[in-house]
Enzyme design. Structure first.
Site, PDB file in Angstrom:
ATOM      1  N   CYS A  88      -4.504  10.814   1.192  1.00 48.20           N
ATOM      2  CA  CYS A  88      -3.706   9.585   1.061  1.00 48.20           C
ATOM      3  C   CYS A  88      -2.306   9.805   0.487  1.00 48.20           C
ATOM      4  O   CYS A  88      -1.316   9.488   1.131  1.00 48.20           O
ATOM      5  CB  CYS A  88      -4.466   8.589   0.203  1.00 48.20           C
TER       6      CYS A  88
ATOM      7  N   GLY B 166      -0.629  19.180 -12.995  1.00 45.38           N
ATOM      8  CA  GLY B 166      -1.610  20.016 -12.302  1.00 45.38           C
ATOM      9  C   GLY B 166      -0.968  20.779 -11.176  1.00 45.38           C
ATOM     10  O   GLY B 166       0.260  20.980 -11.156  1.00 45.38           O
TER      11      GLY B 166
ATOM     12  N   LYS C  94       0.823  -1.210   0.000  1.00 45.89           N
ATOM     13  CA  LYS C  94       0.000   0.000   0.000  1.00 45.89           C
ATOM     14  C   LYS C  94       0.863   1.269   0.000  1.00 45.89           C
ATOM     15  O   LYS C  94       0.656   2.184  -0.799  1.00 45.89           O
ATOM     16  CB  LYS C  94      -0.926  -0.021   1.222  1.00 45.89           C
TER      17      LYS C  94
HETATM   18  C1  UGA Z   1      -5.328   7.376  -3.722  1.00 44.91           C
HETATM   19  C2  UGA Z   1      -5.003   6.148  -4.568  1.00 44.91           C
HETATM   20  O1  UGA Z   1      -5.196   6.451  -5.951  1.00 44.91           O
HETATM   21  C3  UGA Z   1      -5.872   4.960  -4.178  1.00 44.91           C
HETATM   22  O2  UGA Z   1      -5.473   3.803  -4.894  1.00 44.91           O
HETATM   23  C4  UGA Z   1      -5.694   4.704  -2.672  1.00 44.91           C
HETATM   24  O3  UGA Z   1      -6.525   3.644  -2.212  1.00 44.91           O
HETATM   25  C5  UGA Z   1      -6.087   5.960  -1.909  1.00 44.91           C
HETATM   26  O4  UGA Z   1      -5.229   7.033  -2.335  1.00 44.91           O
HETATM   27  C6  UGA Z   1      -5.878   5.688  -0.433  1.00 44.91           C
HETATM   28  O5  UGA Z   1      -4.747   5.481  -0.026  1.00 44.91           O
HETATM   29  O6  UGA Z   1      -6.862   5.562   0.301  1.00 44.91           O
HETATM   30  P1  UGA Z   1      -7.252   9.254  -3.766  1.00 44.91           P
HETATM   31  O7  UGA Z   1      -6.444   9.942  -2.716  1.00 44.91           O
HETATM   32  O8  UGA Z   1      -8.705   9.068  -3.563  1.00 44.91           O
HETATM   33  O9  UGA Z   1      -6.668   7.774  -4.033  1.00 44.91           O
HETATM   34  O10 UGA Z   1      -7.083  10.092  -5.096  1.00 44.91           O
HETATM   35  P2  UGA Z   1      -6.316   9.948  -6.480  1.00 44.91           P
HETATM   36  O11 UGA Z   1      -7.300   9.754  -7.548  1.00 44.91           O
HETATM   37  O12 UGA Z   1      -5.202   8.987  -6.370  1.00 44.91           O
HETATM   38  O13 UGA Z   1      -5.712  11.422  -6.633  1.00 44.91           O
HETATM   39  C7  UGA Z   1      -4.747  11.916  -5.706  1.00 44.91           C
HETATM   40  C8  UGA Z   1      -4.238  13.289  -6.134  1.00 44.91           C
HETATM   41  O14 UGA Z   1      -3.444  13.187  -7.299  1.00 44.91           O
HETATM   42  C9  UGA Z   1      -5.348  14.293  -6.471  1.00 44.91           C
HETATM   43  O15 UGA Z   1      -4.984  15.549  -5.942  1.00 44.91           O
HETATM   44  C10 UGA Z   1      -5.360  14.308  -7.977  1.00 44.91           C
HETATM   45  O16 UGA Z   1      -5.849  15.503  -8.533  1.00 44.91           O
HETATM   46  C11 UGA Z   1      -3.869  14.136  -8.260  1.00 44.91           C
HETATM   47  N1  UGA Z   1      -3.578  13.627  -9.614  1.00 44.91           N
HETATM   48  C12 UGA Z   1      -4.021  12.398  -9.985  1.00 44.91           C
HETATM   49  C13 UGA Z   1      -2.821  14.390 -10.477  1.00 44.91           C
HETATM   50  O17 UGA Z   1      -2.373  15.511 -10.148  1.00 44.91           O
HETATM   51  N2  UGA Z   1      -2.533  13.898 -11.718  1.00 44.91           N
HETATM   52  C14 UGA Z   1      -2.954  12.684 -12.129  1.00 44.91           C
HETATM   53  O18 UGA Z   1      -2.647  12.293 -13.283  1.00 44.91           O
HETATM   54  C15 UGA Z   1      -3.731  11.917 -11.250  1.00 44.91           C
END
Ligand code: UGA
Length: 470
Positions: free
Chosen positions: A274, A267, A218
């Site tokens: 997380c 971004g 994780k």
């Molecule tokens: C993240 C992980 O993706 C999940 O697999 C994990 O279970 C979760 O943490 C956790 O540990 O509980 P989450 O925090 O819900 O999920 O959100 P993400 O979709 O991963 O995005 C995280 C951040 O990265 C956001 O600020 C998003 O805008 C940013 N991001 C994401 C980017 O800047 N660029 C991208 O290409 C993708």
């Protein structure tokens, strides 16, 4: 298409009674989805307001699909909520800990909620129990927790701890639960591991391993995602400096199947509860194990830089910030959630206010309670009288903002689209200057960087070089 809140068309599971501790994003999703799989789920929530809302059928978090599932299974009787751990644990052999592990100021996670919940479960257990840790914890935590709670259980009751980290994304948690890339179960006893693995359909991809391996899967996964985003932000910054096309560059990089397109969107930096927390947890663990995590540290620094650079762009476009009015569209850390924990959008709001700007904000569901910030009901109300507008969260309603309407309500003509969701041309056509991360107008001169022109040297001075070499 199959309704994603319906149980998956996969192998059925043998119904088990499961006690889920904590009804936050992780616990509530796990509870509702386990009930959908056929288990009887007793969910313990200690916050009286949250519990009261749940018992009224109200969902205290925004998570698509959860409301239907909770309604379906409070109706079917397979899902109940209580504040009383003793009632919930009566005769139960599987308890899932889904409590928060927020970061402390030194970067390490605060495990006090976990300790309290585990102690309570152990004290209330009436039979041998598998204490399943869903919360994200540093490697070694499950082993330590087992020793810690060993003495708290009543005579003859054995409490053993299993690691079963969750990989759900906020905003897509229900879909992710039923479509997992993997289920990871870390146990020191294969039978105990099997008991937990059997909660899930047998055709879901399963990794069975030791507890510290499961915990590290994780941490390492979230750290890798963080590194990937920070790398994308670094490439975007370089594209800006060189005048290269970020979408083509990162698109081209991501098309390599070994790299992949996901998590390469540049971004304002990653946020949420997380990635930032697990990245600093990973760094802290690596440090304490005597193996400094240099790549992870660099990703953290790059993320800070990504956030700062958005404010720098607004400042450079406006000349200065004090007394200027800036609209920020979006507060949530990403689209699809109301969560503002470690939100880059909120960091922008605070950063602008700190530098003397008047800040007006809009978000379709998230809110901010800061007297210095004025939150409005529509993006256009928020943009009223602004010198500059920042798109900080990629909500769908910001993808097709009406350029003419915006131009009419704003005083200035600066737009910084930090999440890259708007179409630049139509905004430009009505007179906006549009800046972005790796797109839009440049805020600095892109130098012509010719590398040393060896071919010219070869062509022009062969005899000199040859003479020197001799
Ligand atoms: C993240 C992980 O993706 C999940 O697999 C994990 O279970 C979760 O943490 C956790 O540990 O509980 P989450 O925090 O819900 O999920 O959100 P993400 O979709 O991963 O995005 C995280 C951040 O990265 C956001 O600020 C998003 O805008 C940013 N991001 C994401 C980017 O800047 N660029 C991208 O290409 C993708």
């Amino acid at each position: 298409m199959r309704d994603q809140t319906r149980g998956p068309a996969t192998n059925p599971v043998a119904a088990t009674t499961v006690c889920v501790i904590g009804a936050g994003y992780v616990g509530l999703t796990a509870a509702a989805c386990l009930a959908e799989l056929g288990h009887e789920v007793r969910c313990v929530e200690s916050d009286p307001l949250r519990l009261a809302a749940l018992t009224r059928g109200e969902i205290p978090i925004y998570e698509p699909g959860i409301e239907e599932l909770v309604a379906r299974h409070t109706g079917s009787g397979r899902l109940t909520f209580t504040a009383d751990t003793a009632v919930a644990m009566d005769g139960v052999a599987v308890a899932m800990l889904c409590v928060g592990t927020p970061p402390r100021s030194d970067g390490e996670p605060d495990l006090r909620q976990l300790g309290r919940a585990a102690t309570e479960v152990a004290a209330c257990a009436t039979t041998n129990v598998a204490l399943v840790v869903k919360s994200t914890v540093p490697p070694g935590t499950c082993e330590a927790l087992e020793l810690f709670v060993g003495g708290q259980a009543r005579e003859g009751v054995r409490v053993r701890v299993v690691s079963n980290p969750e990989f759900l994304r906020e905003g897509r948690a229900v879909w992710d639960f039923f479509n997992p890339d993997r289920v990871v179960v870390g146990a020191d006893d294969p039978n105990l591991g099997q008991l937990v693995a059997d909660l899930y359909p047998s055709d879901w991809p399963l990794i069975e391993c030791s507890r510290r391996s499961a915990e590290l899967v994780k941490y390492a996964s979230n750290t890798f995602l963080a590194v990937k985003i920070s790398f994308a932000n670094e490439v975007a910054a370089l594209c800006e400096a060189l005048g290269a096309e970020t979408d083509k560059v990162l698109g081209g990089v991501g098309l390599d199947a070994r790299i992949g397109q996901a998590f390469l969107a540049p971004g304002p930096g990653f946020g949420g509860s997380c990635l930032p927390k697990d990245l600093s947890g990973f760094i802290a663990v690596a440090e304490s194990a005597g193996r400094p995590a240099e790549v992870a540290r660099a990703a953290q620094r790059a993320n800070d830089a990504a956030q700062v650079s958005v404010i720098a762009k607004v400042e450079s476009a406006l000349g200065s910030l004090p007394g200027r009015t800036v609209t920020v569209l979006g507060l949530a850390f990403k689209a699809g959630t109301d969560d503002t924990r470690f939100s880059p959008a909120l960091a922008l709001v605070r950063g602008l206010a700190l530098r003397g700007a008047r800040v007006r904000v809009h978000d379709p569901i998230a809110t901010v309670s800061d007297p210095a910030v004025c939150q409005l009901d529509t993006p256009y109300d928020a943009a009223q009288g602004s010198d500059a507008l920042i798109v900080a969260t990629g909500w769908p309603e910001y993808h097709d903002l009406d350029p003419t309407k915006l131009r009419a309500v704003m005083v200035g003509h600066v737009i910084v689209d930090a999440v890259g969701v708007t179409a630049i041309e139509p905004l430009h056509d009505v007179g906006f200057d549009v800046y972005g991360v790796g797109r839009g107008l440049a805020t600095s001169f892109a130098p012509v960087l010719w590398r040393p022109l060896e071919w010219m040297l070869d062509a022009g001075q062969p005899s000199t070089i040859a003479a020197r070499e001799r």
